[in-house]
Design a protein around this motif. Structure first.
Motif, PDB file in Angstrom:
ATOM      1  N   LEU A  92       0.830  -1.207   0.000  1.00 52.39           N
ATOM      2  CA  LEU A  92       0.000   0.000   0.000  1.00 52.39           C
ATOM      3  C   LEU A  92       0.863   1.255   0.000  1.00 52.39           C
ATOM      4  O   LEU A  92       0.565   2.225  -0.728  1.00 52.39           O
ATOM      5  CB  LEU A  92      -0.925  -0.015   1.214  1.00 52.39           C
ATOM      6  N   ALA A  93       1.941   1.258   0.763  1.00 50.26           N
ATOM      7  CA  ALA A  93       2.828   2.417   0.796  1.00 50.26           C
ATOM      8  C   ALA A  93       3.481   2.647  -0.568  1.00 50.26           C
ATOM      9  O   ALA A  93       3.598   3.787  -1.032  1.00 50.26           O
ATOM     10  CB  ALA A  93       3.889   2.228   1.876  1.00 50.26           C
ATOM     11  N   SER A  94       3.899   1.562  -1.227  1.00 48.79           N
ATOM     12  CA  SER A  94       4.500   1.690  -2.559  1.00 48.79           C
ATOM     13  C   SER A  94       3.492   2.239  -3.566  1.00 48.79           C
ATOM     14  O   SER A  94       3.822   3.095  -4.405  1.00 48.79           O
ATOM     15  CB  SER A  94       5.021   0.338  -3.017  1.00 48.79           C
ATOM     16  N   LEU A  95       2.287   1.775  -3.488  1.00 47.47           N
ATOM     17  CA  LEU A  95       1.250   2.256  -4.398  1.00 47.47           C
ATOM     18  C   LEU A  95       0.946   3.728  -4.151  1.00 47.47           C
ATOM     19  O   LEU A  95       0.738   4.502  -5.114  1.00 47.47           O
ATOM     20  CB  LEU A  95      -0.015   1.416  -4.223  1.00 47.47           C
ATOM     21  N   ASP A  96       0.953   4.150  -2.914  1.00 47.38           N
ATOM     22  CA  ASP A  96       0.717   5.566  -2.612  1.00 47.38           C
ATOM     23  C   ASP A  96       1.815   6.441  -3.197  1.00 47.38           C
ATOM     24  O   ASP A  96       1.548   7.548  -3.703  1.00 47.38           O
ATOM     25  CB  ASP A  96       0.632   5.759  -1.089  1.00 47.38           C
ATOM     26  N   GLN A  97       3.038   5.965  -3.163  1.00 45.39           N
ATOM     27  CA  GLN A  97       4.131   6.718  -3.775  1.00 45.39           C
ATOM     28  C   GLN A  97       3.949   6.838  -5.289  1.00 45.39           C
ATOM     29  O   GLN A  97       4.170   7.902  -5.878  1.00 45.39           O
ATOM     30  CB  GLN A  97       5.473   6.054  -3.450  1.00 45.39           C
ATOM     31  N   GLN A  98       3.561   5.765  -5.927  1.00 44.90           N
ATOM     32  CA  GLN A  98       3.316   5.818  -7.365  1.00 44.90           C
ATOM     33  C   GLN A  98       2.192   6.788  -7.696  1.00 44.90           C
ATOM     34  O   GLN A  98       2.253   7.505  -8.712  1.00 44.90           O
ATOM     35  CB  GLN A  98       2.977   4.416  -7.872  1.00 44.90           C
ATOM     36  N   ILE A  99       1.188   6.815  -6.858  1.00 46.05           N
ATOM     37  CA  ILE A  99       0.072   7.739  -7.093  1.00 46.05           C
ATOM     38  C   ILE A  99       0.545   9.183  -6.969  1.00 46.05           C
ATOM     39  O   ILE A  99       0.154  10.054  -7.771  1.00 46.05           O
ATOM     40  CB  ILE A  99      -1.070   7.441  -6.108  1.00 46.05           C
ATOM     41  N   GLU A 100       1.403   9.460  -5.980  1.00 44.60           N
ATOM     42  CA  GLU A 100       1.903  10.828  -5.811  1.00 44.60           C
ATOM     43  C   GLU A 100       2.740  11.244  -7.015  1.00 44.60           C
ATOM     44  O   GLU A 100       2.640  12.378  -7.502  1.00 44.60           O
ATOM     45  CB  GLU A 100       2.726  10.919  -4.524  1.00 44.60           C
ATOM     46  N   VAL A 101       3.586  10.335  -7.510  1.00 41.64           N
ATOM     47  CA  VAL A 101       4.397  10.648  -8.695  1.00 41.64           C
ATOM     48  C   VAL A 101       3.499  10.900  -9.899  1.00 41.64           C
ATOM     49  O   VAL A 101       3.698  11.860 -10.672  1.00 41.64           O
ATOM     50  CB  VAL A 101       5.390   9.504  -8.968  1.00 41.64           C
ATOM     51  N   LEU A 107      -3.922   3.677 -11.031  1.00 42.78           N
ATOM     52  CA  LEU A 107      -3.301   3.518  -9.718  1.00 42.78           C
ATOM     53  C   LEU A 107      -4.281   3.835  -8.589  1.00 42.78           C
ATOM     54  O   LEU A 107      -4.305   3.146  -7.560  1.00 42.78           O
ATOM     55  CB  LEU A 107      -2.068   4.423  -9.618  1.00 42.78           C
ATOM     56  N   GLN A 108      -5.073   4.870  -8.782  1.00 40.16           N
ATOM     57  CA  GLN A 108      -6.070   5.207  -7.768  1.00 40.16           C
ATOM     58  C   GLN A 108      -7.114   4.100  -7.619  1.00 40.16           C
ATOM     59  O   GLN A 108      -7.583   3.826  -6.517  1.00 40.16           O
ATOM     60  CB  GLN A 108      -6.740   6.534  -8.114  1.00 40.16           C
ATOM     61  N   ALA A 109      -7.475   3.451  -8.719  1.00 40.88           N
ATOM     62  CA  ALA A 109      -8.429   2.342  -8.647  1.00 40.88           C
ATOM     63  C   ALA A 109      -7.834   1.139  -7.927  1.00 40.88           C
ATOM     64  O   ALA A 109      -8.546   0.391  -7.233  1.00 40.88           O
ATOM     65  CB  ALA A 109      -8.880   1.956 -10.052  1.00 40.88           C
ATOM     66  N   GLN A 110      -6.512   0.943  -8.066  1.00 42.28           N
ATOM     67  CA  GLN A 110      -5.859  -0.178  -7.399  1.00 42.28           C
ATOM     68  C   GLN A 110      -5.729   0.040  -5.897  1.00 42.28           C
ATOM     69  O   GLN A 110      -5.563  -0.926  -5.145  1.00 42.28           O
ATOM     70  CB  GLN A 110      -4.464  -0.390  -8.001  1.00 42.28           C
ATOM     71  N   ARG A 111      -5.820   1.268  -5.448  1.00 41.85           N
ATOM     72  CA  ARG A 111      -5.587   1.552  -4.029  1.00 41.85           C
ATOM     73  C   ARG A 111      -6.651   0.916  -3.129  1.00 41.85           C
ATOM     74  O   ARG A 111      -6.358   0.456  -2.022  1.00 41.85           O
ATOM     75  CB  ARG A 111      -5.540   3.059  -3.781  1.00 41.85           C
ATOM     76  N   SER A 112      -7.900   0.880  -3.589  1.00 40.76           N
ATOM     77  CA  SER A 112      -8.954   0.282  -2.765  1.00 40.76           C
ATOM     78  C   SER A 112      -8.680  -1.205  -2.505  1.00 40.76           C
ATOM     79  O   SER A 112      -8.902  -1.716  -1.399  1.00 40.76           O
ATOM     80  CB  SER A 112     -10.312   0.451  -3.447  1.00 40.76           C
ATOM     81  N   GLY A 113      -8.152  -1.901  -3.522  1.00 41.32           N
ATOM     82  CA  GLY A 113      -7.794  -3.307  -3.325  1.00 41.32           C
ATOM     83  C   GLY A 113      -6.639  -3.472  -2.349  1.00 41.32           C
ATOM     84  O   GLY A 113      -6.630  -4.401  -1.537  1.00 41.32           O
ATOM     85  N   ALA A 114      -5.662  -2.560  -2.402  1.00 45.74           N
ATOM     86  CA  ALA A 114      -4.537  -2.631  -1.476  1.00 45.74           C
ATOM     87  C   ALA A 114      -4.977  -2.355  -0.047  1.00 45.74           C
ATOM     88  O   ALA A 114      -4.500  -2.997   0.900  1.00 45.74           O
ATOM     89  CB  ALA A 114      -3.451  -1.640  -1.906  1.00 45.74           C
ATOM     90  N   VAL A 115      -5.882  -1.397   0.111  1.00 45.56           N
ATOM     91  CA  VAL A 115      -6.418  -1.113   1.457  1.00 45.56           C
ATOM     92  C   VAL A 115      -7.194  -2.317   1.986  1.00 45.56           C
ATOM     93  O   VAL A 115      -7.085  -2.674   3.169  1.00 45.56           O
ATOM     94  CB  VAL A 115      -7.311   0.141   1.419  1.00 45.56           C
ATOM     95  N   ALA A 116      -7.963  -2.965   1.121  1.00 48.74           N
ATOM     96  CA  ALA A 116      -8.705  -4.156   1.541  1.00 48.74           C
ATOM     97  C   ALA A 116      -7.757  -5.268   1.969  1.00 48.74           C
ATOM     98  O   ALA A 116      -8.029  -6.001   2.937  1.00 48.74           O
ATOM     99  CB  ALA A 116      -9.611  -4.629   0.407  1.00 48.74           C
ATOM    100  N   ALA A 117      -6.615  -5.406   1.272  1.00 52.54           N
ATOM    101  CA  ALA A 117      -5.634  -6.424   1.645  1.00 52.54           C
ATOM    102  C   ALA A 117      -5.052  -6.142   3.028  1.00 52.54           C
ATOM    103  O   ALA A 117      -4.841  -7.062   3.833  1.00 52.54           O
ATOM    104  CB  ALA A 117      -4.531  -6.494   0.596  1.00 52.54           C
ATOM    105  N   VAL A 118      -4.809  -4.873   3.323  1.00 53.48           N
ATOM    106  CA  VAL A 118      -4.302  -4.508   4.656  1.00 53.48           C
ATOM    107  C   VAL A 118      -5.342  -4.812   5.724  1.00 53.48           C
ATOM    108  O   VAL A 118      -5.026  -5.383   6.791  1.00 53.48           O
ATOM    109  CB  VAL A 118      -3.900  -3.020   4.683  1.00 53.48           C
ATOM    110  N   ASN A 119      -6.581  -4.444   5.466  1.00 52.80           N
ATOM    111  CA  ASN A 119      -7.636  -4.703   6.450  1.00 52.80           C
ATOM    112  C   ASN A 119      -7.834  -6.199   6.681  1.00 52.80           C
ATOM    113  O   ASN A 119      -8.061  -6.637   7.814  1.00 52.80           O
ATOM    114  CB  ASN A 119      -8.938  -4.065   5.991  1.00 52.80           C
ATOM    115  N   LEU A 120      -7.756  -6.997   5.602  1.00 53.25           N
ATOM    116  CA  LEU A 120      -7.889  -8.444   5.747  1.00 53.25           C
ATOM    117  C   LEU A 120      -6.747  -9.018   6.580  1.00 53.25           C
ATOM    118  O   LEU A 120      -6.955  -9.897   7.428  1.00 53.25           O
ATOM    119  CB  LEU A 120      -7.934  -9.099   4.369  1.00 53.25           C
ATOM    120  N   ALA A 121      -5.540  -8.516   6.345  1.00 55.67           N
ATOM    121  CA  ALA A 121      -4.395  -8.994   7.124  1.00 55.67           C
ATOM    122  C   ALA A 121      -4.545  -8.624   8.600  1.00 55.67           C
ATOM    123  O   ALA A 121      -4.216  -9.419   9.494  1.00 55.67           O
ATOM    124  CB  ALA A 121      -3.101  -8.416   6.558  1.00 55.67           C
ATOM    125  N   LYS A 122      -5.032  -7.420   8.866  1.00 54.34           N
ATOM    126  CA  LYS A 122      -5.280  -7.029  10.254  1.00 54.34           C
ATOM    127  C   LYS A 122      -6.337  -7.918  10.896  1.00 54.34           C
ATOM    128  O   LYS A 122      -6.213  -8.309  12.073  1.00 54.34           O
ATOM    129  CB  LYS A 122      -5.724  -5.562  10.312  1.00 54.34           C
TER     130      LYS A 122
END
Length: 362
Positions: free
Chosen positions: A116-125, A209-224
């Protein structure tokens, strides 16, 4: 004096003291009959009274105590590293029963957070390049429009020269140059369109990239969530049942580790004869007694009456023909149906699943 003759002796009345017992027997006999009749009437009244109680207030000792029992099933797999309870121990809601090794699930959470952090960096770039890319798209669109205009002009010129060639007003070189100009304009148009597509592709990466972020957030929540499942807590106050494992055992998803008895609700399943069911309805008040504590009266109410029991006379549904036994039952035994009674003032220290009870409909 002469002796009395036998006739005189027979006709002489007995003395008064000898007639007294006969008089007493005459009044005792009807008194005894009256007392006997009175006792019989009292017995009949008592029999009718008892029959009325039994008929309108049925009771049964064919009853057992019941409660809800669930299997404590982990939602993640792993080795048990902590076991905080013992068999038959009482627990409260929210108490941690056991813990599963969280190492694997912590790694999954770390990986998901890193992605998720890597994807956020790509979105900022991509967002910082967005304005430049938009300018490139507009410039490419203008280049395409110019190339289209040039291609149209070259095509129109060629179409005008072709009829003049047959009439001698234009030379073959003029037509060749016009055809070459058309091909050059078409090539230039294709180049400009390709540049426009590239610019649009670069511009659309931000949205992707913005569309992919929701999936990355869901992966973090599932891991938690999986990490939180490593601690298994009691969902209600209860008692631990059938605990037969130690620390180090492997817990699998969907496989109960032990059972937990729900202490919030106790029931009595009482089997009443079918002829007594007409005096029982949902909500009827019931007196409940346990065999282990016959002096304690518990209050209950009927929650429901069973609608089906397994019949002793089976029917072969495969053949389509009912199987009728040949013997004749001279004594017909009434069928019993289970009545579920909810105990309102149950004492968890006395109630046990399977314990014998007596139920009396009030």
């Amino acid at each position: 004096m002469p002796d009395p003759t036998p006739q005189d002796t027979a006709t002489t009345p007995p003395p008064a003291e000898k007639r007294a017992p006969k008089d007493a027997g005459e009044w005792r006999k009807p008194a005894g009959q009256i007392i006997s009749i009175f006792v019989i009437l009292i017995a009949c009244v008592l029999v009718l009274f008892v029959w009325d109680i039994i008929e309108h207030h049925p009771r049964t000792d064919d009853a057992i105590a019941e409660a809800n029992v669930i299997g404590v099933t982990p939602r993640v797999s792993g080795q048990i590293i902590k076991l905080n309870v013992q068999d038959n121990q009482e627990v409260k809601e929210g108490d941690i029963l056991f813990e599963i090794d969280p190492a694997d699930y912590q790694l999954q959470l770390d990986n998901a957070q890193a992605a998720l952090a890597s994807l956020d960096q790509q979105i900022e770039v991509a967002r910082s390049q967005d304005e430049n890319l938009r300018y490139q798209v507009k410039a490419a669109e203008a280049g395409v429009a110019q190339a289209q205009a040039q291609e149209k002009q070259a095509s129109d010129t060629l179409e005008r020269l072709k009829p003049l060639l047959t009439k001698g007003f234009a030379t073959a070189d003029d037509v060749d140059r016009a055809e070459t100009a058309v091909k050059v304009a078409q090539a230039a148009l294709a180049t400009e369109e390709q540049q426009l597509n590239q610019a649009k592709t670069s511009l659309s990466s931000l949205a992707t990239l913005q569309a992919q972020r929701s999936g990355a957030v869901a992966a973090v929540n599932l891991a938690k969530l999986n990490l939180s499942y490593c601690k298994v807590a009691a969902q209600f106050p209860g008692k631990v049942i059938n605990l037969n494992l130690s620390i180090g055992a492997y817990a699998s998803v969907g496989v109960p580790v032990f059972s937990l008895l729900d202490l919030r609700h106790w029931y009595v399943i009482a089997n009443f004869r079918e002829g007594e069911l007409r005096h029982i309805s949902n909500g009827s008040q019931v007196d409940v007694y346990l065999m282990s504590a016959p002096s304690r009266r518990f209050i209950g109410k009927v929650q429901g009456i069973g609608w089906a029991v397994q019949s002793a006379d089976e029917i072969d549904i495969n053949s389509g023909v009912p199987s009728v036994p040949r013997e004749l039952n001279w004594v017909h035994i009434a069928q019993r149906f289970p009545v579920r009674i909810e105990v309102e003032n149950a004492d968890p220290e006395l109630f046990r699943i399977g314990e014998s009870a007596v139920a009396i409909i009030k």
